[in-house]
Design a protein around this motif. Sequence first.
Motif, PDB file in Angstrom:
ATOM      1  N   PHE A  34       0.821  -1.170   0.010  1.00  0.00           N
ATOM      2  CA  PHE A  34       0.054   0.121   0.072  1.00  0.00           C
ATOM      3  C   PHE A  34       0.965   1.305  -0.006  1.00  0.00           C
ATOM      4  N   GLY A  35       1.946   1.224   0.624  1.00  0.00           N
ATOM      5  CA  GLY A  35       2.909   2.452   0.808  1.00  0.00           C
ATOM      6  C   GLY A  35       3.448   2.580  -0.540  1.00  0.00           C
ATOM      7  N   LEU A  36       3.906   1.516  -1.023  1.00  0.00           N
ATOM      8  CA  LEU A  36       4.640   1.768  -2.416  1.00  0.00           C
ATOM      9  C   LEU A  36       3.801   2.015  -3.597  1.00  0.00           C
ATOM     10  N   THR A  37       2.439   1.689  -3.434  1.00  0.00           N
ATOM     11  CA  THR A  37       1.320   2.244  -4.333  1.00  0.00           C
ATOM     12  C   THR A  37       1.020   3.584  -4.267  1.00  0.00           C
ATOM     13  N   CYS A  38       1.025   3.942  -2.878  1.00  0.00           N
ATOM     14  CA  CYS A  38       1.037   5.368  -2.533  1.00  0.00           C
ATOM     15  C   CYS A  38       1.881   6.339  -3.159  1.00  0.00           C
ATOM     16  N   VAL A  39       3.352   5.749  -2.989  1.00  0.00           N
ATOM     17  CA  VAL A  39       4.333   6.594  -3.542  1.00  0.00           C
ATOM     18  C   VAL A  39       4.477   6.620  -5.136  1.00  0.00           C
ATOM     19  N   TYR A  40       4.174   5.600  -5.632  1.00  0.00           N
ATOM     20  CA  TYR A  40       4.300   5.253  -7.152  1.00  0.00           C
ATOM     21  C   TYR A  40       3.294   6.392  -7.971  1.00  0.00           C
TER      22      TYR A  40
ATOM     23  N   TYR B 184       1.476   8.920  -6.339  1.00  0.00           N
ATOM     24  CA  TYR B 184       1.296  10.282  -5.660  1.00  0.00           C
ATOM     25  C   TYR B 184       0.809  11.467  -6.483  1.00  0.00           C
ATOM     26  N   ASN B 185       1.379  11.772  -7.622  1.00  0.00           N
ATOM     27  CA  ASN B 185       1.027  12.705  -8.303  1.00  0.00           C
ATOM     28  C   ASN B 185      -0.231  12.620  -8.930  1.00  0.00           C
ATOM     29  N   ASP B 186      -0.714  11.534  -9.435  1.00  0.00           N
ATOM     30  CA  ASP B 186      -1.818  11.157 -10.036  1.00  0.00           C
ATOM     31  C   ASP B 186      -2.925  11.099  -9.145  1.00  0.00           C
ATOM     32  N   ILE B 187      -2.842  10.719  -7.855  1.00  0.00           N
ATOM     33  CA  ILE B 187      -3.865  10.778  -7.102  1.00  0.00           C
ATOM     34  C   ILE B 187      -4.166  12.223  -6.581  1.00  0.00           C
ATOM     35  N   ARG B 188      -3.090  12.992  -6.601  1.00  0.00           N
ATOM     36  CA  ARG B 188      -3.245  14.489  -6.040  1.00  0.00           C
ATOM     37  C   ARG B 188      -3.981  15.051  -7.044  1.00  0.00           C
ATOM     38  N   LEU B 189      -4.010  14.705  -8.337  1.00  0.00           N
ATOM     39  CA  LEU B 189      -4.580  15.589  -9.430  1.00  0.00           C
ATOM     40  C   LEU B 189      -6.038  15.262  -9.941  1.00  0.00           C
ATOM     41  N   SER B 190      -6.388  13.874  -9.347  1.00  0.00           N
ATOM     42  CA  SER B 190      -7.455  13.283  -9.708  1.00  0.00           C
ATOM     43  C   SER B 190      -8.627  13.120  -8.337  1.00  0.00           C
TER      44      SER B 190
ATOM     45  N   LEU C 256      -9.114  -5.731  -0.426  1.00  0.00           N
ATOM     46  CA  LEU C 256      -8.033  -4.790  -0.749  1.00  0.00           C
ATOM     47  C   LEU C 256      -7.223  -4.898  -1.794  1.00  0.00           C
ATOM     48  N   ALA C 257      -6.952  -6.126  -2.228  1.00  0.00           N
ATOM     49  CA  ALA C 257      -6.207  -6.344  -3.230  1.00  0.00           C
ATOM     50  C   ALA C 257      -6.871  -5.986  -4.678  1.00  0.00           C
ATOM     51  N   ALA C 258      -8.338  -6.168  -4.684  1.00  0.00           N
ATOM     52  CA  ALA C 258      -8.943  -5.652  -5.868  1.00  0.00           C
ATOM     53  C   ALA C 258      -8.986  -4.298  -5.735  1.00  0.00           C
ATOM     54  N   SER C 259      -9.134  -3.599  -4.689  1.00  0.00           N
ATOM     55  CA  SER C 259      -9.306  -2.146  -4.585  1.00  0.00           C
ATOM     56  C   SER C 259      -7.730  -1.366  -5.043  1.00  0.00           C
ATOM     57  N   LEU C 260      -6.542  -1.960  -4.865  1.00  0.00           N
ATOM     58  CA  LEU C 260      -5.636  -1.500  -5.146  1.00  0.00           C
ATOM     59  C   LEU C 260      -5.440  -1.874  -6.545  1.00  0.00           C
ATOM     60  N   ILE C 261      -5.612  -2.958  -7.187  1.00  0.00           N
ATOM     61  CA  ILE C 261      -5.430  -3.242  -8.621  1.00  0.00           C
ATOM     62  C   ILE C 261      -6.318  -2.424  -9.333  1.00  0.00           C
ATOM     63  N   LEU C 262      -7.698  -2.018  -8.838  1.00  0.00           N
ATOM     64  CA  LEU C 262      -8.481  -0.989  -9.413  1.00  0.00           C
ATOM     65  C   LEU C 262      -7.854   0.442  -9.474  1.00  0.00           C
ATOM     66  N   LEU C 263      -7.249   0.744  -8.470  1.00  0.00           N
ATOM     67  CA  LEU C 263      -6.607   2.041  -8.577  1.00  0.00           C
ATOM     68  C   LEU C 263      -5.470   2.206  -9.370  1.00  0.00           C
ATOM     69  N   VAL C 264      -4.567   1.228  -9.520  1.00  0.00           N
ATOM     70  CA  VAL C 264      -3.254   1.209 -10.422  1.00  0.00           C
ATOM     71  C   VAL C 264      -3.860   1.489 -11.672  1.00  0.00           C
ATOM     72  N   ARG C 265      -4.888   0.558 -12.042  1.00  0.00           N
ATOM     73  CA  ARG C 265      -5.364   0.365 -13.308  1.00  0.00           C
ATOM     74  C   ARG C 265      -6.144   1.885 -13.878  1.00  0.00           C
TER      75      ARG C 265
ATOM     76  N   GLU D  22     -10.816   6.441  -4.692  1.00  0.00           N
ATOM     77  CA  GLU D  22     -10.434   4.915  -5.036  1.00  0.00           C
ATOM     78  C   GLU D  22      -9.309   4.965  -3.890  1.00  0.00           C
ATOM     79  N   PHE D  23      -8.429   5.790  -3.566  1.00  0.00           N
ATOM     80  CA  PHE D  23      -7.149   5.575  -2.530  1.00  0.00           C
ATOM     81  C   PHE D  23      -7.865   5.802  -1.155  1.00  0.00           C
ATOM     82  N   ARG D  24      -8.791   6.659  -0.876  1.00  0.00           N
ATOM     83  CA  ARG D  24      -9.558   6.533   0.328  1.00  0.00           C
ATOM     84  C   ARG D  24     -10.077   5.158   0.751  1.00  0.00           C
ATOM     85  N   THR D  25     -10.765   4.815  -0.421  1.00  0.00           N
ATOM     86  CA  THR D  25     -11.334   3.406  -0.130  1.00  0.00           C
ATOM     87  C   THR D  25     -10.553   2.274   0.126  1.00  0.00           C
TER      88      THR D  25
END
Length: 116
Positions: free
Chosen positions: A20-26, A28-34, A92-101, A40-43
């Motif tokens: 989760f932390g690595l996904t957040c770092v990876y 970060y800019n995309d989450i901040r702008l959208s 949680l894994a499905a949520s992270l996969i959806l976030l990255v996709r 999805e990140f909050r979920t």
Amino acid sequence: MLGYVSFAIASCTIAVTVVFGLTCVYLYNDIRLSSSLQEEFRTAGRRLIGNIGLFAIPVALYLLNTPNKSMNNSEPFAFAWGACYVVNLLMLAASLILLVRDANRERKTGLYRFRR
């Protein structure tokens, strides 16, 4: 048995928190702008908190159990907590996969530039 389940859940919780932390770092800019990615990140964050909460239940029970009490009664509960943890881990894994996709899709199309 409860000790083994607690150890397995603790190991998985540490691994999930690192992912989760690595996904957040990876992302970060995309989450901040959208705003949609923020939701999805909050979920995913709420599901991670639930995952950590499920980790705390068997550990607390194991630590609060005195040596005089029998651990035989807690074995069905250990399996139930393990099953709940696996279901929460899959969500949680499905949520992270959806976030990255979705982040990769927005990165390719550039849709976040036109949102307010």
